[in-house]
Write a protein that holds these residues in place. Structure first.
Motif, mmCIF file in Angstrom:
data_model
loop_
_atom_site.group_PDB
_atom_site.id
_atom_site.type_symbol
_atom_site.label_atom_id
_atom_site.label_comp_id
_atom_site.label_asym_id
_atom_site.label_seq_id
_atom_site.Cartn_x
_atom_site.Cartn_y
_atom_site.Cartn_z
ATOM 1 N N HIS A 67 33.000 36.381 33.493
ATOM 2 C CA HIS A 67 34.022 36.085 34.425
ATOM 3 C C HIS A 67 35.432 36.659 33.950
ATOM 4 O O HIS A 67 36.124 37.451 35.020
ATOM 5 C CB HIS A 67 34.131 34.638 34.661
ATOM 6 N N ARG A 68 35.682 36.389 32.800
ATOM 7 C CA ARG A 68 37.146 37.306 32.433
ATOM 8 C C ARG A 68 37.087 38.628 32.757
ATOM 9 O O ARG A 68 38.099 38.981 32.779
ATOM 10 C CB ARG A 68 37.070 36.597 31.089
ATOM 11 N N ARG A 69 35.991 39.251 32.209
ATOM 12 C CA ARG A 69 35.858 40.588 32.306
ATOM 13 C C ARG A 69 35.924 41.127 33.798
ATOM 14 O O ARG A 69 36.850 42.286 34.022
ATOM 15 C CB ARG A 69 34.678 41.171 31.628
ATOM 16 N N MET A 70 35.497 40.315 34.687
ATOM 17 C CA MET A 70 35.531 40.899 35.853
ATOM 18 C C MET A 70 37.126 40.597 36.744
ATOM 19 O O MET A 70 37.583 41.241 37.276
ATOM 20 C CB MET A 70 34.596 39.905 36.846
ATOM 21 N N ARG A 71 37.819 39.515 36.067
ATOM 22 C CA ARG A 71 39.121 39.335 36.729
ATOM 23 C C ARG A 71 39.823 40.422 35.887
ATOM 24 O O ARG A 71 40.786 40.990 36.668
ATOM 25 C CB ARG A 71 39.549 38.051 35.810
ATOM 26 N N LYS A 72 39.550 40.688 34.684
ATOM 27 C CA LYS A 72 40.343 42.105 34.076
ATOM 28 C C LYS A 72 40.372 43.319 34.632
ATOM 29 O O LYS A 72 40.995 44.072 35.063
ATOM 30 C CB LYS A 72 39.890 42.116 32.697
ATOM 31 N N ALA A 73 38.934 43.584 35.148
ATOM 32 C CA ALA A 73 38.453 44.747 35.977
ATOM 33 C C ALA A 73 39.215 44.800 37.160
ATOM 34 O O ALA A 73 39.792 46.008 37.854
ATOM 35 C CB ALA A 73 37.205 44.945 36.205
ATOM 36 N N GLN A 74 39.466 43.719 38.025
ATOM 37 C CA GLN A 74 40.127 43.425 39.258
ATOM 38 C C GLN A 74 41.696 43.979 39.145
ATOM 39 O O GLN A 74 42.013 44.599 39.813
ATOM 40 C CB GLN A 74 40.075 41.890 39.856
ATOM 41 N N GLU A 75 42.091 43.496 38.009
ATOM 42 C CA GLU A 75 43.702 43.842 37.789
ATOM 43 C C GLU A 75 43.676 45.250 37.435
ATOM 44 O O GLU A 75 44.752 45.761 37.911
ATOM 45 C CB GLU A 75 44.145 42.955 36.508
ATOM 46 N N GLN A 76 42.573 45.920 37.013
ATOM 47 C CA GLN A 76 43.002 47.232 36.593
ATOM 48 C C GLN A 76 42.688 48.373 37.803
ATOM 49 O O GLN A 76 43.388 49.169 38.089
ATOM 50 C CB GLN A 76 41.680 47.846 35.562
ATOM 51 N N VAL A 77 41.771 47.650 38.713
ATOM 52 C CA VAL A 77 41.529 48.413 40.012
ATOM 53 C C VAL A 77 42.713 48.285 41.243
ATOM 54 O O VAL A 77 42.913 49.060 41.832
ATOM 55 C CB VAL A 77 40.101 48.203 40.617
ATOM 56 N N ALA A 78 43.272 47.029 41.169
ATOM 57 C CA ALA A 78 44.211 46.577 42.293
ATOM 58 C C ALA A 78 45.111 47.629 42.438
ATOM 59 O O ALA A 78 45.519 47.814 43.674
ATOM 60 C CB ALA A 78 44.513 45.187 41.860
ATOM 61 N N PRO A 79 45.907 48.058 41.481
ATOM 62 C CA PRO A 79 46.959 48.873 41.813
ATOM 63 C C PRO A 79 46.527 50.390 42.465
ATOM 64 O O PRO A 79 47.577 51.029 43.168
ATOM 65 C CB PRO A 79 47.576 49.548 40.293
ATOM 66 N N TYR A 80 45.211 50.747 42.524
ATOM 67 C CA TYR A 80 44.988 51.880 43.280
ATOM 68 C C TYR A 80 44.335 51.513 44.693
ATOM 69 O O TYR A 80 43.869 52.633 45.187
ATOM 70 C CB TYR A 80 43.694 52.531 42.246
ATOM 71 N N LEU A 81 44.208 50.200 44.869
ATOM 72 C CA LEU A 81 43.809 49.818 46.446
ATOM 73 C C LEU A 81 44.554 50.512 47.392
ATOM 74 O O LEU A 81 44.213 50.952 48.486
ATOM 75 C CB LEU A 81 43.516 48.400 46.519
ATOM 76 N N GLY A 82 45.827 50.678 47.301
ATOM 77 C CA GLY A 82 46.626 50.997 48.264
ATOM 78 C C GLY A 82 46.468 52.487 48.851
ATOM 79 O O GLY A 82 46.674 52.708 49.765
ATOM 80 N N GLU A 83 46.318 53.287 47.820
ATOM 81 C CA GLU A 83 45.864 54.793 48.186
ATOM 82 C C GLU A 83 44.339 54.627 49.109
ATOM 83 O O GLU A 83 44.512 55.735 49.880
ATOM 84 C CB GLU A 83 45.483 55.523 46.872
ATOM 85 N N LEU A 84 43.939 53.849 49.112
ATOM 86 C CA LEU A 84 42.618 54.013 49.834
ATOM 87 C C LEU A 84 42.823 53.730 51.449
ATOM 88 O O LEU A 84 42.056 54.010 52.178
ATOM 89 C CB LEU A 84 41.424 53.086 49.338
ATOM 90 N N PHE A 85 43.778 52.939 51.653
ATOM 91 C CA PHE A 85 44.095 52.597 53.070
ATOM 92 C C PHE A 85 45.323 53.343 53.683
ATOM 93 O O PHE A 85 45.850 52.557 54.624
ATOM 94 C CB PHE A 85 44.422 51.145 53.040
ATOM 95 N N THR A 86 45.538 54.325 53.140
ATOM 96 C CA THR A 86 47.009 55.225 53.599
ATOM 97 C C THR A 86 46.307 55.872 54.626
ATOM 98 O O THR A 86 47.338 56.086 55.701
ATOM 99 C CB THR A 86 47.742 55.784 52.591
ATOM 100 N N ALA A 87 45.402 56.604 54.788
ATOM 101 C CA ALA A 87 45.178 57.563 55.834
ATOM 102 C C ALA A 87 44.121 57.005 56.976
ATOM 103 O O ALA A 87 43.846 57.729 57.920
ATOM 104 C CB ALA A 87 44.834 58.882 55.232
ATOM 105 N N TYR A 88 43.276 56.088 56.730
ATOM 106 C CA TYR A 88 42.176 55.822 57.576
ATOM 107 C C TYR A 88 42.535 54.416 57.920
ATOM 108 O O TYR A 88 42.649 53.376 57.173
ATOM 109 C CB TYR A 88 40.784 55.996 56.717
ATOM 110 N N ASP A 89 41.981 54.047 59.133
ATOM 111 C CA ASP A 89 41.857 52.593 59.640
ATOM 112 C C ASP A 89 40.637 51.823 59.354
ATOM 113 O O ASP A 89 39.859 51.359 60.063
ATOM 114 C CB ASP A 89 42.212 52.896 61.532
#
Length: 275
Positions: free
Chosen positions: A195-217
């Motif tokens: 569980h701890r490692r999954m939380r850490k992974a989420q934190e590492q991925v989160a900053p890059y999520l915005g790029e995925l939603f900029t050009a497509y609906d």
């Protein structure tokens, strides 16, 4: 919610259980498809779209290949390798289509092996180092959910070749997403350490999520999937603050260049070789 329930819920609408479609079937998805660019379709825009989608797949496949001999179990090693092969197959077809319509006549090898990092248009999340198994699962869940949403829309694209590639890819990506969702629930709702490692992974991925939603609906659809899985896993929904820049315009992390150096090394050392 059990991981089986999540698997079945996400599988709704994808009842065809075809898996590992690239390299294991005998039906050519492009057989009989008209390769002429349809009237009203801009060839340059079509080529650019094919390249971006192919770059995402190629770079993701290279990262997944790094799990060979390193995965927690042999079964997972085979699964991750085959997911990578699916993505590699998508990249090959998309690069070939780009070369057909962009006026250069380049083949898939030219796109994959003989472009520099600044010429690649993949999202930056795909190029980040693999990290531990939890990170790779979180990234795979995000990218497969996002790519599946795109490909489902592209099955109706006016270019029949791209539509056919997307239709084939939907079957593969539906399984990639289900595989990642199952593991996300097991790890998130598993031991204190997982569980701890999954939380850490989420934190590492989160900053890059915005790029995925900029050009497509597709944002709402993808977020709904991520929320469903994280709730079942007992994990919070990550809050993201988009980083500046974008891989879509050739702005990459420092991790892409060494990844491409390894990928392209043999081809660049022997540029006239045939295999």
């Amino acid at each position: 919610m059990s991981d089986d329930h999540v698997y079945m819920t996400l599988a709704e609408g994808h009842e065809d259980d075809t898996r590992w479609a690239y390299g294991t079937g005998f039906e050519d998805p492009l057989h009989g498809v008209d390769t002429a660019v349809p009237d009203g379709v801009d060839a340059g825009e079509l080529a650019a779209l094919c390249v971006t989608l192919a770059d995402d797949a190629l770079v993701s496949a290279q990262r997944l290949a790094e799990w060979t001999t390193r995965a927690p179990e042999l079964e997972e090693e085979v699964a991750l390798a085959n997911i990578g092969l699916d993505l590699l197959g998508q990249a090959r077809m998309l690069y070939s289509r780009a070369g057909q319509v962009d006026g250069t006549g380049r083949d898939e090898d030219a796109y994959a092996y003989f472009r520099d990092p600044g010429d690649f248009r993949n999202v930056r999340l795909a190029e980040l180092p693999g990290g531990d198994f939890a990170f790779s699962i979180v990234r795979l869940l995000v990218l497969s959910s996002w790519r599946l949403a795109h490909f489902e829309r592209l099955t109706a694209h006016r270019d029949p070749v791209l539509a056919a590639i997307a239709a084939k890819g939907v079957k593969e990506l539906a399984y990639h997403r289900q595989y990642a969702a199952e593991w996300a629930v097991r790890l998130g709702d598993g031991t204190e350490e997982s569980h701890r490692r999954m939380r850490k992974a989420q934190e590492q991925v989160a900053p890059y999520l915005g790029e995925l939603f900029t050009a497509y609906d597709v944002r709402d659809e993808v977020v709904a999937v991520l929320r469903q899985v994280t709730e079942a896993a007992g994990l919070p929904m990550p809050v993201y603050r988009p980083l500046p820049g974008s891989g879509r315009i050739g702005e990459h992390t420092e991790h892409l260049a060494p990844l491409l150096a390894e990928l392209q090394g043999v081809a660049r050392a022997h540029p006239e070789a045939t295999w």
